[in-house]
Scaffold this motif. Structure first.
Motif, PDB file in Angstrom:
ATOM      1  N   GLY A  44      25.517  80.474 -12.223  1.00  0.00           N
ATOM      2  CA  GLY A  44      25.719  78.820 -12.300  1.00  0.00           C
ATOM      3  C   GLY A  44      27.086  78.448 -12.619  1.00  0.00           C
ATOM      4  O   GLY A  44      27.021  77.151 -12.318  1.00  0.00           O
ATOM      5  N   SER A 182      19.060  83.595 -13.248  1.00  0.00           N
ATOM      6  CA  SER A 182      19.408  82.649 -12.220  1.00  0.00           C
ATOM      7  C   SER A 182      19.585  81.177 -12.931  1.00  0.00           C
ATOM      8  O   SER A 182      18.839  80.977 -13.863  1.00  0.00           O
ATOM      9  N   PRO A 183      20.616  80.463 -12.349  1.00  0.00           N
ATOM     10  CA  PRO A 183      20.520  79.041 -12.945  1.00  0.00           C
ATOM     11  C   PRO A 183      19.628  78.099 -12.046  1.00  0.00           C
ATOM     12  O   PRO A 183      19.226  76.833 -12.417  1.00  0.00           O
ATOM     13  N   ARG A 187      17.996  74.135 -13.211  1.00  0.00           N
ATOM     14  CA  ARG A 187      18.714  73.077 -12.381  1.00  0.00           C
ATOM     15  C   ARG A 187      17.103  72.254 -11.811  1.00  0.00           C
ATOM     16  O   ARG A 187      17.184  71.032 -11.791  1.00  0.00           O
ATOM     17  N   GLY A 209      21.472  81.911 -16.840  1.00  0.00           N
ATOM     18  CA  GLY A 209      21.743  80.682 -16.179  1.00  0.00           C
ATOM     19  C   GLY A 209      21.055  79.408 -16.467  1.00  0.00           C
ATOM     20  O   GLY A 209      21.603  78.582 -16.187  1.00  0.00           O
ATOM     21  N   GLY A 213      24.053  77.059 -15.877  1.00  0.00           N
ATOM     22  CA  GLY A 213      23.664  76.233 -15.113  1.00  0.00           C
ATOM     23  C   GLY A 213      23.717  74.652 -15.493  1.00  0.00           C
ATOM     24  O   GLY A 213      24.069  73.816 -14.723  1.00  0.00           O
ATOM     25  N   GLN A 216      27.392  73.749 -16.002  1.00  0.00           N
ATOM     26  CA  GLN A 216      28.167  73.170 -14.847  1.00  0.00           C
ATOM     27  C   GLN A 216      27.707  71.955 -14.442  1.00  0.00           C
ATOM     28  O   GLN A 216      28.510  71.159 -13.610  1.00  0.00           O
TER      29      GLN A 216
END
Length: 271
Positions: A44, A182-183, A187, A209, A213, A216
């Motif tokens: 992410g 995982s991001p 999201r 993430g 995520g 970011q």
């Protein structure tokens, strides 16, 4: 109550810091992948700097206390417990600030087997303090790339803490959720909040993430990170992540309880 000296001893005793279980070879391989901009390791973060392998090693030595010697290629990583304590203090101060404002928060974990209890305790304390613990997009499907290929997961919540589950797993056998870097889940959750017109979280608390995520995307984000995950520390160095706490993120879940008590006490959120 856990004082600073007692917590430092605990960190070393259960190997949350000091010599940890994370293999040096694994960390170095992931630094190489990060330098090559492999999305599996960026989790992410979109780095602004070049971040070559030597740069990453220097950063991780500074932030975590790992060996800065590139010739040190085997054995176990080392985390400086004083760096962990300093980061936990910063983490707790962020909790205190958001609780004082009674601002909305979001919590999520990619390590539900180990860290779910830690986050649940934080969610309950923040809720008691008057914070709105957000739980958007429950049940929403997220396609995540895994080592087995693309797999669909469902966004779920346990006592205010977001995680993902494989649809076939459901809740059978007390399955706490799936491990993920995982991001995409965070999201998805944050996009759902935006589409609904808010409120948006003033603080995101999570790992992997979930942490990177959210950071970011411009949200204040805090959470723990292991020495084989350089992304949170790069994010912190570049200003995307607010606080990254160096510690082993895969020890037994009960070993995190003294950390929980310490940060809640420092944040004046203990009951």
């Amino acid at each position: 109550m856990v004082d600073r000296g007692g917590l430092r001893a605990h960190l070393l005793d259960v190997r949350l810091a000091g010599v940890v279980a994370t293999a040096r070879e694994v960390s170095l391989r992931r630094y190489r992948l990060f330098a090559a901009r492999d999305p599996r390791v960026l989790i992410g973060i979109d780095p602004q700097g070049e971040w070559g392998q030597r740069d990453l090693l220097g950063l991780m030595a500074e932030r975590c206390g790992v060996s800065a010697d590139p010739r040190d290629t085997s054995g176990q990583d080392v985390i400086d417990p004083d760096r962990t304590l300093a980061a936990l203090d910063a983490f707790a101060d962020r909790l205190a600030a958001v609780a004082e404002r009674r601002a909305p928060v979001f919590l999520g974990t990619g390590h539900p087997h180990r860290l779910l209890g830690f986050y649940v305790a934080l969610a309950e304390a923040l809720s008691t303090a008057g914070c709105d613990v957000l739980t958007p997009a429950q049940g929403r499907s997220v396609d995540i790339t895994t080592r087995f290929g693309l797999r669909t997961h469902n966004l779920d919540y346990v006592r205010g803490v977001a995680l993902v589950r494989e649809p076939a797993a459901g809740h059978a056998g007390g399955e706490p959720g799936a491990h993920t870097h995982s991001p995409l889940p965070v999201r998805t959750a944050l996009a759902a909040l935006a589409e609904a017109g808010g409120p948006l979280p003033e603080l995101v608390i999570g790992d992997h993430g979930w942490l990177c995520g959210a950071g970011q995307l411009g949200f204040a984000a805090i959470g723990p990170a292991d020495t084989d995950d350089p992304a949170p520390f790069v994010g912190e160095a570049e200003g995307a992540v607010s606080v990254a706490v160096p510690l082993d993120d895969a020890v037994r879940s009960e070993y995190y309880r003294p950390l929980t008590r310490y940060v809640l006490n420092r944040a004046c959120l203990s009951r």
